[in-house]
Design an enzyme around this catalytic site. Structure first.
Site, short mmCIF file in Angstrom:
data_model
loop_
_atom_site.label_atom_id
_atom_site.label_comp_id
_atom_site.label_asym_id
_atom_site.label_seq_id
_atom_site.Cartn_x
_atom_site.Cartn_y
_atom_site.Cartn_z
N ARG A 181 11.19 -0.99 10.97
CA ARG A 181 10.17 -0.70 11.96
C ARG A 181 10.19 -1.74 13.07
O ARG A 181 10.37 -2.92 12.80
CB ARG A 181 8.78 -0.71 11.30
CG ARG A 181 8.40 0.61 10.68
CD ARG A 181 7.20 0.52 9.78
NE ARG A 181 6.06 -0.20 10.34
CZ ARG A 181 4.89 -0.37 9.70
NH1 ARG A 181 4.73 0.13 8.48
NH2 ARG A 181 3.92 -1.03 10.26
N ARG B 207 -0.51 -8.97 13.17
CA ARG B 207 -1.16 -7.92 12.36
C ARG B 207 -1.98 -8.53 11.22
O ARG B 207 -3.03 -8.01 10.85
CB ARG B 207 -0.10 -6.95 11.82
CG ARG B 207 0.36 -5.96 12.90
CD ARG B 207 1.74 -5.39 12.65
NE ARG B 207 1.91 -4.76 11.37
CZ ARG B 207 3.08 -4.59 10.76
NH1 ARG B 207 4.19 -5.03 11.32
NH2 ARG B 207 3.14 -4.00 9.60
N ARG C 19 -9.81 0.81 8.81
CA ARG C 19 -9.38 -0.55 9.09
C ARG C 19 -10.45 -1.36 9.82
O ARG C 19 -10.23 -2.54 10.09
CB ARG C 19 -8.13 -0.51 9.97
CG ARG C 19 -6.82 -0.70 9.20
CD ARG C 19 -5.70 -0.58 10.23
NE ARG C 19 -4.50 -1.27 9.87
CZ ARG C 19 -3.44 -0.70 9.29
NH1 ARG C 19 -3.48 0.54 8.92
NH2 ARG C 19 -2.36 -1.40 9.08
N LYS D 178 0.82 -1.21 0.00
CA LYS D 178 0.00 0.00 0.00
C LYS D 178 0.87 1.27 0.00
O LYS D 178 0.66 2.16 -0.82
CB LYS D 178 -0.92 0.04 1.24
CG LYS D 178 -1.90 -1.13 1.32
CD LYS D 178 -2.81 -1.03 2.54
CE LYS D 178 -2.08 -1.09 3.87
NZ LYS D 178 -1.36 -2.35 4.13
N ARG E 94 11.25 -5.30 5.04
CA ARG E 94 11.01 -3.88 4.72
C ARG E 94 12.02 -2.98 5.42
O ARG E 94 12.36 -3.17 6.58
CB ARG E 94 9.58 -3.51 5.16
CG ARG E 94 9.30 -2.01 5.13
CD ARG E 94 7.84 -1.68 5.13
NE ARG E 94 7.07 -2.36 6.16
CZ ARG E 94 5.74 -2.41 6.18
NH1 ARG E 94 5.03 -1.84 5.22
NH2 ARG E 94 5.13 -3.05 7.15
#
Ligand code: ADP
Ligand code: ADP
Ligand code: ZN
Length: 214
Positions: free
Chosen positions: A160, A171, A88, A13, A127
């Site tokens: 992160r 998640r 969400r 996203k 990431r």
């Protein structure tokens, strides 16, 4: 253009958002980025959000909704916006609907980036993000030409704290329970477009542009 981006953690996203907002010249509103900025600055909001984010849980609806409502009232959102990571939950989607109705505007499209579950963990764990400009990379799938530094601005890349296997799994579970129902929600509203997120970053973007009608 008034858009929202749906998809599980690691779907791509944020990566697509960067290209979309450039092409359509609209502001990028990422609730995750807003929380991380507040955490870094040590604000009250940041401290509250941290408790939930570190466990891979959603920040309570009320907190998120207020922030987004304020943001949408700012001048730059008059020309449109891209919401990334919001809504969400169904409660958030309904609150967004009410807020937009009050402003006499409506969403044009909900872009659903579809990626198989088994690929998400690899994407999220690898990431890396630029500390300076927020550009997103991946250690193997989309590395920076400057290795540990951002190829766009030279900033240092970081990982992160919630991008570890355990938190990412949580998640994904939270996504399946709380966010996936929004796919049907926006299908019913007639604005859902589903994009194959399992292709090259550029190809995913091309598919989005076609779905948005140029
Ligand atoms: P999200 O915002 O949905 O959590 P990101 O855009 O941050 O996802 O992407 C998650 C990770 O996957 C990043 O490391 C990014 O570089 C990588 N990525 C994004 N899109 C693709 C793609 N189409 N193919 C391979 N890797 C991708
Ligand atoms: P990802 O790109 O991996 O989907 P985000 O940056 O969008 O992650 O979100 C990171 C975390 O921030 C979430 O796990 C959640 O704790 C919190 N968060 C972001 N957006 C929302 C939202 N709309 N509602 C509740 N919590 C949110
Ligand atoms: Zn950078």
């Amino acid at each position: 253009m008034r858009l929202i981006l749906l998809g599980p953690p690691g779907a791509g996203k944020g990566t697509q958002a960067a290209s979309i907002v450039q092409r359509y010249e609209i502001p990028h509103i990422s609730t995750g980025d807003i929380f991380r900025k507040n955490m870094k600055e040590g604000t009250q909001l940041g401290l509250k959000a941290k408790e939930f984010m570190e466990k891979g849980l959603l920040v309570p609806d009320q907190l998120v909704v207020e922030i987004v409502k304020d943001r949408l009232e700012q001048e730059d959102c008059k020309k449109g916006f891209l919401l990334d990571g919001f809504p969400r939950t169904v409660v958030q989607a309904e609150a967004l609907g009410h807020a937009l109705k009050k402003m006499n505007v409506a969403l044009d499209k909900a872009i659903n980036v579809n990626v198989d579950k088994h690929i998400l963990i690899e994407r999220a764990v690898g990431r890396r993000i630029c500390k300076e400009c927020g550009a997103t990379y991946h250690i193997t799938l989309h590395p920076s030409a400057k290795k540990d530094d951002c190829e766009k601005c030279g900033g240092l890349l970081y990982q992160r704290s919630d991008d570890n296997e355990e938190t990412v799994s949580k998640r994904i579970e939270v996504y399946l329970n709380e966010t996936q129902p929004l796919i049907d929600y926006y299908k019913n509203e007639g604005i859902l477009v589903t994009i194959n997120g399992q292709q090259d970053i550029g190809k995913v973007f091309d598919e989005i542009v076609v779905a948005l009608g140029a």
